[in-house]
Design an enzyme around this catalytic site. Structure first.
Site, short mmCIF file in Angstrom:
data_model
loop_
_atom_site.label_atom_id
_atom_site.label_comp_id
_atom_site.label_asym_id
_atom_site.label_seq_id
_atom_site.Cartn_x
_atom_site.Cartn_y
_atom_site.Cartn_z
N GLU A 273 0.78 -1.01 -0.05
CA GLU A 273 -0.18 0.04 -0.24
C GLU A 273 0.90 1.30 0.01
OE1 GLU A 273 -3.54 -1.76 2.82
OE2 GLU A 273 -2.11 -0.38 3.84
N CYS A 349 -2.96 34.04 8.88
CA CYS A 349 -3.00 34.57 10.28
C CYS A 349 -2.60 33.46 11.43
CB CYS A 349 -3.97 35.38 10.44
SG CYS A 349 -4.19 36.63 9.14
C1 LIG Z 1 -1.61 5.86 5.09
C2 LIG Z 1 -1.70 4.77 4.75
C3 LIG Z 1 -0.88 4.03 3.61
C4 LIG Z 1 0.20 4.95 3.04
O1 LIG Z 1 1.23 5.21 3.90
P1 LIG Z 1 2.57 5.86 2.94
O2 LIG Z 1 3.38 6.22 4.23
O3 LIG Z 1 1.89 7.20 2.21
O4 LIG Z 1 3.10 4.92 2.03
C5 LIG Z 1 -1.11 2.63 3.52
N1 LIG Z 1 -1.86 1.83 4.19
C6 LIG Z 1 -2.68 2.56 5.36
C7 LIG Z 1 -3.62 1.72 6.06
C8 LIG Z 1 -2.59 3.80 5.67
O5 LIG Z 1 -3.31 4.63 6.33
#
Ligand SMILES: *Cc1c(COP(=O)(O)O)cnc(C)c1O
Length: 425
Positions: A273, A349
Protein backbone atom coordinates in the site's frame (compact mmCIF):
# COMPACT_ATOMS: atom_id res chain seq x y z
CA UNK A 1 14.49 10.33 -8.41
CA UNK A 2 12.22 12.81 -10.08
CA UNK A 3 11.77 14.89 -13.19
CA UNK A 4 12.07 18.40 -11.76
CA UNK A 5 15.49 19.55 -12.90
CA UNK A 6 17.33 22.71 -13.92
CA UNK A 7 18.20 23.53 -17.51
CA UNK A 8 20.07 26.81 -18.02
CA UNK A 9 19.28 27.82 -14.43
CA UNK A 10 15.55 27.35 -14.99
CA UNK A 11 13.50 24.72 -13.19
CA UNK A 12 11.67 22.37 -15.51
CA UNK A 13 8.93 19.84 -14.90
CA UNK A 14 9.90 17.19 -17.45
CA UNK A 15 10.29 19.30 -20.62
CA UNK A 16 8.16 22.26 -19.51
CA UNK A 17 9.57 25.34 -17.74
CA UNK A 18 7.79 25.68 -14.40
CA UNK A 19 7.62 29.44 -15.00
CA UNK A 20 5.53 28.86 -18.10
CA UNK A 21 2.99 26.81 -16.14
CA UNK A 22 2.83 29.39 -13.34
CA UNK A 23 2.31 32.21 -15.85
CA UNK A 24 -0.51 30.36 -17.52
CA UNK A 25 -2.28 28.85 -14.49
CA UNK A 26 -1.33 31.33 -11.75
CA UNK A 27 0.00 30.57 -8.29
CA UNK A 28 -0.05 28.85 -5.90
CA UNK A 29 -0.29 25.55 -7.71
CA UNK A 30 0.74 21.93 -7.58
CA UNK A 31 2.69 20.50 -10.52
CA UNK A 32 2.97 16.73 -10.99
CA UNK A 33 5.20 14.73 -13.30
CA UNK A 34 3.57 11.90 -15.24
CA UNK A 35 6.96 10.31 -15.81
CA UNK A 36 7.91 10.30 -12.13
CA UNK A 37 4.60 8.79 -11.03
CA UNK A 38 5.01 6.04 -13.58
CA UNK A 39 8.65 5.37 -12.72
CA UNK A 40 7.87 5.09 -9.02
CA UNK A 41 4.96 2.74 -9.65
CA UNK A 42 7.06 0.61 -12.00
CA UNK A 43 9.86 0.45 -9.44
CA UNK A 44 7.44 -1.40 -7.15
CA UNK A 45 6.09 -3.53 -9.96
CA UNK A 46 9.54 -4.64 -11.06
CA UNK A 47 10.76 -5.16 -7.51
CA UNK A 48 7.95 -7.60 -6.72
CA UNK A 49 7.82 -9.26 -10.12
CA UNK A 50 7.72 -13.01 -9.62
CA UNK A 51 5.85 -12.78 -6.32
CA UNK A 52 2.04 -12.80 -6.68
CA UNK A 53 1.21 -9.29 -5.56
CA UNK A 54 -1.09 -6.29 -5.88
CA UNK A 55 0.12 -2.72 -5.48
CA UNK A 56 -2.66 -0.72 -3.86
CA UNK A 57 -1.83 2.98 -4.05
CA UNK A 58 -2.87 4.77 -0.85
CA UNK A 59 -5.30 7.39 -2.09
CA UNK A 60 -4.90 9.62 0.90
CA UNK A 61 -1.46 10.63 -0.40
CA UNK A 62 -2.89 12.01 -3.63
CA UNK A 63 -6.41 11.47 -4.90
CA UNK A 64 -6.53 13.66 -7.98
CA UNK A 65 -8.69 11.71 -10.42
CA UNK A 66 -6.22 12.09 -13.31
CA UNK A 67 -3.38 10.76 -11.16
CA UNK A 68 -5.58 7.83 -10.19
CA UNK A 69 -6.45 7.20 -13.82
CA UNK A 70 -2.78 7.24 -14.76
CA UNK A 71 -2.06 4.65 -12.07
CA UNK A 72 -5.17 2.60 -12.89
CA UNK A 73 -4.19 2.42 -16.55
CA UNK A 74 -0.92 0.85 -15.52
CA UNK A 75 -2.52 -1.83 -13.40
CA UNK A 76 -2.43 -0.21 -9.98
CA UNK A 77 -4.94 -1.00 -7.24
CA UNK A 78 -6.08 1.19 -4.36
CA UNK A 79 -5.91 1.40 -0.60
CA UNK A 80 -8.86 3.50 0.56
CA UNK A 81 -9.81 4.80 3.99
CA UNK A 82 -13.23 6.33 3.30
CA UNK A 83 -16.29 6.01 1.12
CA UNK A 84 -15.14 9.11 -0.75
CA UNK A 85 -11.83 7.49 -1.61
CA UNK A 86 -13.61 4.30 -2.67
CA UNK A 87 -15.83 6.38 -4.94
CA UNK A 88 -12.80 8.09 -6.50
CA UNK A 89 -10.89 4.83 -6.98
CA UNK A 90 -13.84 3.26 -8.80
CA UNK A 91 -14.45 6.42 -10.83
CA UNK A 92 -10.82 6.30 -11.94
CA UNK A 93 -11.34 2.78 -13.23
CA UNK A 94 -9.48 0.88 -10.54
CA UNK A 95 -11.08 -2.59 -10.50
CA UNK A 96 -12.85 -3.37 -7.19
CA UNK A 97 -10.93 -6.63 -6.88
CA UNK A 98 -7.79 -4.50 -6.45
CA UNK A 99 -9.22 -2.29 -3.70
CA UNK A 100 -8.57 -2.75 0.03
CA UNK A 101 -10.34 -0.69 2.63
CA UNK A 102 -8.76 0.29 5.99
CA UNK A 103 -9.68 2.78 8.72
CA UNK A 104 -10.92 2.54 12.31
CA UNK A 105 -14.23 4.30 11.68
CA UNK A 106 -16.04 2.85 8.68
CA UNK A 107 -19.71 3.86 8.76
CA UNK A 108 -22.61 1.58 7.90
CA UNK A 109 -23.15 3.48 4.69
CA UNK A 110 -19.51 3.04 3.71
CA UNK A 111 -19.58 -0.68 4.48
CA UNK A 112 -22.67 -1.11 2.30
CA UNK A 113 -20.98 0.86 -0.48
CA UNK A 114 -17.87 -1.34 -0.35
CA UNK A 115 -19.87 -4.59 -0.20
CA UNK A 116 -21.90 -3.55 -3.23
CA UNK A 117 -18.73 -2.58 -5.10
CA UNK A 118 -17.16 -5.99 -4.44
CA UNK A 119 -13.79 -4.92 -3.04
CA UNK A 120 -10.87 -7.30 -2.44
CA UNK A 121 -11.05 -6.97 1.33
CA UNK A 122 -11.98 -4.92 4.36
CA UNK A 123 -9.06 -4.39 6.68
CA UNK A 124 -10.96 -4.48 9.96
CA UNK A 125 -9.62 -2.68 12.98
CA UNK A 126 -11.80 -3.84 15.91
CA UNK A 127 -14.16 -6.63 16.97
CA UNK A 128 -17.03 -4.14 16.98
CA UNK A 129 -16.33 -3.41 13.33
CA UNK A 130 -16.11 -7.13 12.63
CA UNK A 131 -19.59 -7.68 14.08
CA UNK A 132 -20.96 -4.70 12.16
CA UNK A 133 -19.57 -5.89 8.81
CA UNK A 134 -20.94 -9.39 9.44
CA UNK A 135 -24.37 -8.02 10.27
CA UNK A 136 -24.51 -5.68 7.27
CA UNK A 137 -23.24 -8.35 4.87
CA UNK A 138 -25.93 -10.71 6.17
CA UNK A 139 -28.59 -8.12 5.49
CA UNK A 140 -27.31 -7.67 1.93
CA UNK A 141 -27.06 -11.48 1.51
CA UNK A 142 -23.36 -11.18 0.83
CA UNK A 143 -20.16 -12.57 2.24
CA UNK A 144 -17.72 -9.85 3.23
CA UNK A 145 -14.08 -10.53 2.32
CA UNK A 146 -12.02 -9.52 5.33
CA UNK A 147 -8.59 -9.27 6.90
CA UNK A 148 -7.74 -8.14 10.38
CA UNK A 149 -5.40 -5.24 10.80
CA UNK A 150 -2.94 -6.34 13.42
CA UNK A 151 -0.65 -4.11 15.38
CA UNK A 152 2.76 -5.76 15.55
CA UNK A 153 4.10 -3.32 18.16
CA UNK A 154 7.08 -2.24 16.07
CA UNK A 155 8.60 1.20 16.29
CA UNK A 156 8.98 2.60 12.77
CA UNK A 157 11.13 5.42 14.17
CA UNK A 158 9.23 8.15 12.44
CA UNK A 159 7.17 11.17 13.53
CA UNK A 160 4.64 10.21 16.27
CA UNK A 161 1.70 11.52 14.20
CA UNK A 162 2.53 9.12 11.36
CA UNK A 163 3.52 6.19 13.55
CA UNK A 164 0.71 3.63 13.68
CA UNK A 165 2.22 0.29 14.68
CA UNK A 166 2.93 0.86 18.35
CA UNK A 167 0.79 -0.54 21.15
CA UNK A 168 -0.58 2.84 22.18
CA UNK A 169 -1.88 3.59 18.67
CA UNK A 170 -5.61 3.51 17.87
CA UNK A 171 -4.98 1.34 14.83
CA UNK A 172 -5.46 -2.39 14.51
CA UNK A 173 -5.66 -5.17 17.07
CA UNK A 174 -2.67 -6.09 19.24
CA UNK A 175 -1.01 -9.03 17.53
CA UNK A 176 -1.21 -11.19 20.70
CA UNK A 177 -5.00 -10.89 20.58
CA UNK A 178 -5.24 -11.66 16.88
CA UNK A 179 -5.84 -15.41 17.19
CA UNK A 180 -8.97 -15.03 19.34
CA UNK A 181 -10.29 -12.31 17.01
CA UNK A 182 -9.74 -14.55 13.98
CA UNK A 183 -11.51 -17.40 15.77
CA UNK A 184 -14.46 -15.11 16.38
CA UNK A 185 -14.39 -13.96 12.74
CA UNK A 186 -14.31 -17.60 11.64
CA UNK A 187 -17.60 -18.19 13.46
CA UNK A 188 -19.38 -15.27 11.83
CA UNK A 189 -21.39 -16.60 8.89
CA UNK A 190 -21.19 -13.57 6.62
CA UNK A 191 -17.43 -13.04 6.73
CA UNK A 192 -14.88 -14.68 4.47
CA UNK A 193 -11.39 -14.44 5.98
CA UNK A 194 -8.82 -13.67 3.32
CA UNK A 195 -5.73 -12.40 5.06
CA UNK A 196 -3.82 -10.31 7.53
CA UNK A 197 -3.16 -6.59 7.29
CA UNK A 198 -0.60 -4.36 8.98
CA UNK A 199 0.61 -0.83 8.40
CA UNK A 200 3.12 0.45 10.91
CA UNK A 201 3.61 4.07 9.93
CA UNK A 202 4.84 6.44 7.29
CA UNK A 203 8.12 7.96 6.09
CA UNK A 204 10.06 4.90 7.29
CA UNK A 205 13.64 5.15 6.11
CA UNK A 206 15.12 1.79 7.14
CA UNK A 207 14.35 -1.80 6.18
CA UNK A 208 14.31 -3.23 9.69
CA UNK A 209 10.80 -2.22 10.85
CA UNK A 210 9.37 -3.76 7.67
CA UNK A 211 11.26 -7.03 8.18
CA UNK A 212 10.54 -7.26 11.91
CA UNK A 213 6.83 -6.59 11.55
CA UNK A 214 6.46 -8.90 8.56
CA UNK A 215 8.16 -11.72 10.44
CA UNK A 216 5.61 -11.35 13.22
CA UNK A 217 2.77 -11.36 10.69
CA UNK A 218 4.04 -14.46 8.88
CA UNK A 219 4.33 -16.27 12.20
CA UNK A 220 0.74 -15.33 12.94
CA UNK A 221 -0.33 -16.51 9.47
CA UNK A 222 1.20 -19.92 10.14
CA UNK A 223 -0.51 -20.17 13.53
CA UNK A 224 -3.83 -19.23 11.97
CA UNK A 225 -3.41 -21.80 9.23
CA UNK A 226 -2.69 -24.46 11.83
CA UNK A 227 -6.09 -23.58 13.30
CA UNK A 228 -7.70 -24.10 9.92
CA UNK A 229 -8.09 -20.40 9.15
CA UNK A 230 -7.33 -19.65 5.51
CA UNK A 231 -4.79 -16.86 5.08
CA UNK A 232 -4.15 -16.18 1.41
CA UNK A 233 -3.24 -12.51 1.50
CA UNK A 234 -0.61 -10.72 3.49
CA UNK A 235 -1.08 -6.98 3.27
CA UNK A 236 2.13 -5.34 4.44
CA UNK A 237 0.79 -1.78 4.27
CA UNK A 238 2.74 1.20 2.99
CA UNK A 239 5.11 3.54 4.72
CA UNK A 240 8.31 3.52 2.70
CA UNK A 241 9.94 6.93 3.09
CA UNK A 242 11.28 9.34 0.51
CA UNK A 243 14.24 11.74 0.49
CA UNK A 244 12.89 15.12 1.58
CA UNK A 245 16.28 16.33 2.72
CA UNK A 246 19.21 14.04 3.50
CA UNK A 247 17.33 10.81 4.11
CA UNK A 248 18.36 7.70 2.21
CA UNK A 249 15.31 5.46 2.32
CA UNK A 250 15.58 2.04 0.73
CA UNK A 251 14.50 1.60 -2.89
CA UNK A 252 11.52 -0.73 -3.44
CA UNK A 253 13.98 -3.27 -4.87
CA UNK A 254 15.93 -3.27 -1.58
CA UNK A 255 12.68 -3.71 0.29
CA UNK A 256 11.71 -6.65 -1.89
CA UNK A 257 15.15 -8.22 -1.52
CA UNK A 258 14.74 -8.16 2.24
CA UNK A 259 11.19 -9.40 2.46
CA UNK A 260 10.64 -11.80 -0.44
CA UNK A 261 12.80 -14.49 1.19
CA UNK A 262 10.54 -14.33 4.24
CA UNK A 263 7.49 -15.04 2.11
CA UNK A 264 9.11 -17.81 0.11
CA UNK A 265 7.19 -21.08 0.01
CA UNK A 266 4.41 -19.57 2.09
CA UNK A 267 1.99 -19.41 -0.80
CA UNK A 268 0.94 -15.89 0.06
CA UNK A 269 -0.48 -13.20 -2.15
CA UNK A 270 1.28 -9.98 -1.17
CA UNK A 271 -0.47 -6.63 -1.00
CA UNK A 272 1.51 -3.39 -0.80
CA UNK A 273 0.00 0.00 0.00
CA UNK A 274 2.55 2.65 -0.96
CA UNK A 275 1.41 6.26 -0.99
CA UNK A 276 4.21 8.70 -0.27
CA UNK A 277 6.91 6.69 -2.04
CA UNK A 278 4.94 6.84 -5.30
CA UNK A 279 3.52 10.37 -5.09
CA UNK A 280 5.83 12.39 -2.83
CA UNK A 281 8.61 13.29 -5.19
CA UNK A 282 6.32 13.26 -8.22
CA UNK A 283 4.95 16.68 -7.31
CA UNK A 284 6.05 20.18 -6.35
CA UNK A 285 4.21 23.15 -4.91
CA UNK A 286 4.85 26.38 -6.80
CA UNK A 287 4.36 29.74 -5.19
CA UNK A 288 5.23 33.36 -5.84
CA UNK A 289 7.09 35.76 -3.55
CA UNK A 290 4.79 38.59 -2.47
CA UNK A 291 6.95 40.57 -0.07
CA UNK A 292 10.25 40.55 1.75
CA UNK A 293 10.71 41.63 5.29
CA UNK A 294 14.05 41.88 7.03
CA UNK A 295 14.50 41.47 10.78
CA UNK A 296 17.84 42.48 12.17
CA UNK A 297 19.27 40.08 14.71
CA UNK A 298 18.53 41.19 18.26
CA UNK A 299 22.15 40.55 19.32
CA UNK A 300 25.10 42.08 17.46
CA UNK A 301 26.44 38.64 16.56
CA UNK A 302 23.06 37.36 15.45
CA UNK A 303 22.58 37.33 11.70
CA UNK A 304 19.73 39.17 10.11
CA UNK A 305 16.77 37.11 9.10
CA UNK A 306 14.68 37.47 5.99
CA UNK A 307 10.98 36.65 5.94
CA UNK A 308 10.07 35.58 2.44
CA UNK A 309 6.32 36.06 2.29
CA UNK A 310 4.72 33.92 -0.39
CA UNK A 311 1.23 33.43 -1.82
CA UNK A 312 1.00 29.81 -0.62
CA UNK A 313 0.38 28.87 2.99
CA UNK A 314 -0.40 26.17 5.51
CA UNK A 315 -3.87 25.77 4.06
CA UNK A 316 -2.21 24.65 0.80
CA UNK A 317 0.58 22.54 2.29
CA UNK A 318 0.20 21.80 5.97
CA UNK A 319 3.06 19.31 6.47
CA UNK A 320 5.63 21.82 7.79
CA UNK A 321 3.11 23.23 10.29
CA UNK A 322 1.64 19.87 11.31
CA UNK A 323 4.69 17.62 11.46
CA UNK A 324 7.50 20.14 11.38
CA UNK A 325 8.24 18.44 8.07
CA UNK A 326 11.16 19.52 5.92
CA UNK A 327 10.56 20.47 2.30
CA UNK A 328 13.38 21.71 0.16
CA UNK A 329 12.67 25.16 -1.29
CA UNK A 330 14.24 25.95 -4.65
CA UNK A 331 14.15 29.06 -6.82
CA UNK A 332 12.39 28.48 -10.14
CA UNK A 333 15.07 30.71 -11.67
CA UNK A 334 18.48 30.24 -10.08
CA UNK A 335 20.56 33.28 -9.20
CA UNK A 336 23.96 33.95 -7.65
CA UNK A 337 22.83 36.61 -5.24
CA UNK A 338 23.93 36.70 -1.62
CA UNK A 339 22.64 33.89 0.60
CA UNK A 340 20.48 34.98 3.53
CA UNK A 341 18.94 33.03 6.39
CA UNK A 342 15.28 33.00 5.47
CA UNK A 343 11.92 31.87 6.77
CA UNK A 344 9.52 31.13 3.95
CA UNK A 345 6.09 32.01 5.31
CA UNK A 346 2.53 32.16 4.03
CA UNK A 347 -0.18 34.80 4.31
CA UNK A 348 -2.25 32.91 6.92
CA UNK A 349 -2.88 34.57 10.27
CA UNK A 350 -1.07 31.93 12.35
CA UNK A 351 2.52 31.90 13.55
CA UNK A 352 2.59 28.22 12.58
CA UNK A 353 2.12 29.20 8.95
CA UNK A 354 5.51 28.52 7.44
CA UNK A 355 6.80 26.29 4.68
CA UNK A 356 10.49 26.51 5.59
CA UNK A 357 12.48 27.93 8.48
CA UNK A 358 16.07 29.14 8.81
CA UNK A 359 17.12 28.21 5.30
CA UNK A 360 20.10 29.68 3.54
CA UNK A 361 18.47 30.88 0.37
CA UNK A 362 19.81 33.08 -2.39
CA UNK A 363 18.22 36.51 -2.10
CA UNK A 364 14.89 36.62 -3.89
CA UNK A 365 12.82 39.53 -5.11
CA UNK A 366 9.14 40.29 -5.20
CA UNK A 367 7.48 38.30 -7.94
CA UNK A 368 10.05 35.49 -8.00
CA UNK A 369 8.76 31.94 -8.14
CA UNK A 370 9.73 29.32 -5.58
CA UNK A 371 9.28 25.56 -5.81
CA UNK A 372 8.54 23.63 -2.64
CA UNK A 373 9.86 20.18 -3.46
CA UNK A 374 8.49 16.71 -2.60
CA UNK A 375 4.93 17.99 -2.33
CA UNK A 376 3.14 15.32 -4.38
CA UNK A 377 1.99 13.33 -1.33
CA UNK A 378 -0.13 14.70 1.54
CA UNK A 379 -0.01 18.10 -0.13
CA UNK A 380 -3.21 18.91 -1.96
CA UNK A 381 -5.13 16.11 -0.18
CA UNK A 382 -4.53 17.81 3.17
CA UNK A 383 -5.27 21.31 1.92
CA UNK A 384 -8.19 23.35 3.18
CA UNK A 385 -10.01 26.63 2.76
CA UNK A 386 -8.65 28.07 6.02
CA UNK A 387 -8.65 31.88 5.94
CA UNK A 388 -11.23 31.44 3.15
CA UNK A 389 -8.55 30.79 0.60
CA UNK A 390 -9.68 28.96 -2.55
CA UNK A 391 -7.64 25.78 -2.94
CA UNK A 392 -4.76 25.69 -5.41
CA UNK A 393 -4.84 24.41 -8.98
CA UNK A 394 -3.21 21.09 -9.92
CA UNK A 395 -1.30 20.52 -13.15
CA UNK A 396 0.00 17.30 -14.68
CA UNK A 397 3.02 17.51 -16.95
CA UNK A 398 3.69 14.86 -19.55
CA UNK A 399 6.74 15.43 -21.71
CA UNK A 400 6.51 18.86 -23.29
CA UNK A 401 2.80 19.31 -22.51
CA UNK A 402 0.96 20.28 -19.39
CA UNK A 403 -2.65 19.78 -18.39
CA UNK A 404 -4.72 21.46 -15.67
CA UNK A 405 -6.10 18.43 -13.79
CA UNK A 406 -7.96 20.52 -11.24
CA UNK A 407 -9.03 24.11 -11.67
CA UNK A 408 -8.15 26.60 -8.99
CA UNK A 409 -11.15 27.07 -6.71
CA UNK A 410 -13.07 30.33 -6.98
CA UNK A 411 -14.94 32.47 -4.45
CA UNK A 412 -18.08 30.68 -5.59
CA UNK A 413 -16.61 27.47 -4.18
CA UNK A 414 -16.30 29.16 -0.81
CA UNK A 415 -20.05 29.38 -0.41
CA UNK A 416 -21.04 26.25 -2.33
CA UNK A 417 -23.44 24.29 -0.13
CA UNK A 418 -23.94 27.13 2.31
CA UNK A 419 -27.51 28.16 3.15
CA UNK A 420 -28.89 31.28 4.78
CA UNK A 421 -31.86 30.70 7.11
CA UNK A 422 -34.98 32.73 6.42
CA UNK A 423 -34.55 34.94 9.53
CA UNK A 424 -31.17 36.20 8.28
CA UNK A 425 -32.39 37.12 4.82
C1 LIG B 1 -1.54 6.13 5.03
C2 LIG B 1 -1.63 4.70 4.77
C3 LIG B 1 -0.84 4.10 3.79
C4 LIG B 1 0.17 4.85 2.97
O1 LIG B 1 1.26 5.25 3.70
P1 LIG B 1 2.52 5.92 2.96
O2 LIG B 1 3.43 6.25 4.05
O3 LIG B 1 2.02 7.11 2.23
O4 LIG B 1 3.09 4.89 2.03
C5 LIG B 1 -1.02 2.74 3.56
N1 LIG B 1 -1.90 2.01 4.27
C6 LIG B 1 -2.68 2.56 5.23
C7 LIG B 1 -3.64 1.70 5.96
C8 LIG B 1 -2.57 3.91 5.52
O5 LIG B 1 -3.34 4.44 6.47
Amino acid sequence: MHDFTYKNSELYAEAVPVRKIAESVGTPLYVYSHNTFLRHFNAYRNAFDGQPHTICFALKANSNISILKLLAKNGCGADVVSGGELHLALKAGIPPEKIVYAGVGKTEQEIVQALRAGILMFNMESSDEMLAINEIAGRLKKKAPVALRVNPDIDPETHPYISTGLKESKFGIPIEEALEHYKLAGKLPHLEIRGIHKHIGSQITTIKPFVDSLQKVILLAKTLRSHGIAINYIDMGGGLGIPYNNEHPPHPSELSKAILPLLKGGNFNLILEPGRSIAGNAGIFVTRVLYLKKHLGSEPDQPEKMFVIIDGGMNDLIRPSLYNAYHNVLPVKQNNRRKVISDVVGPICESGDFLAKNRKLNTVSRGDLLAVMSAGAYGFTMSSNYNSRPRAAEVLVKGSKFYVVRERETYKDLIRGSKIPEFLK
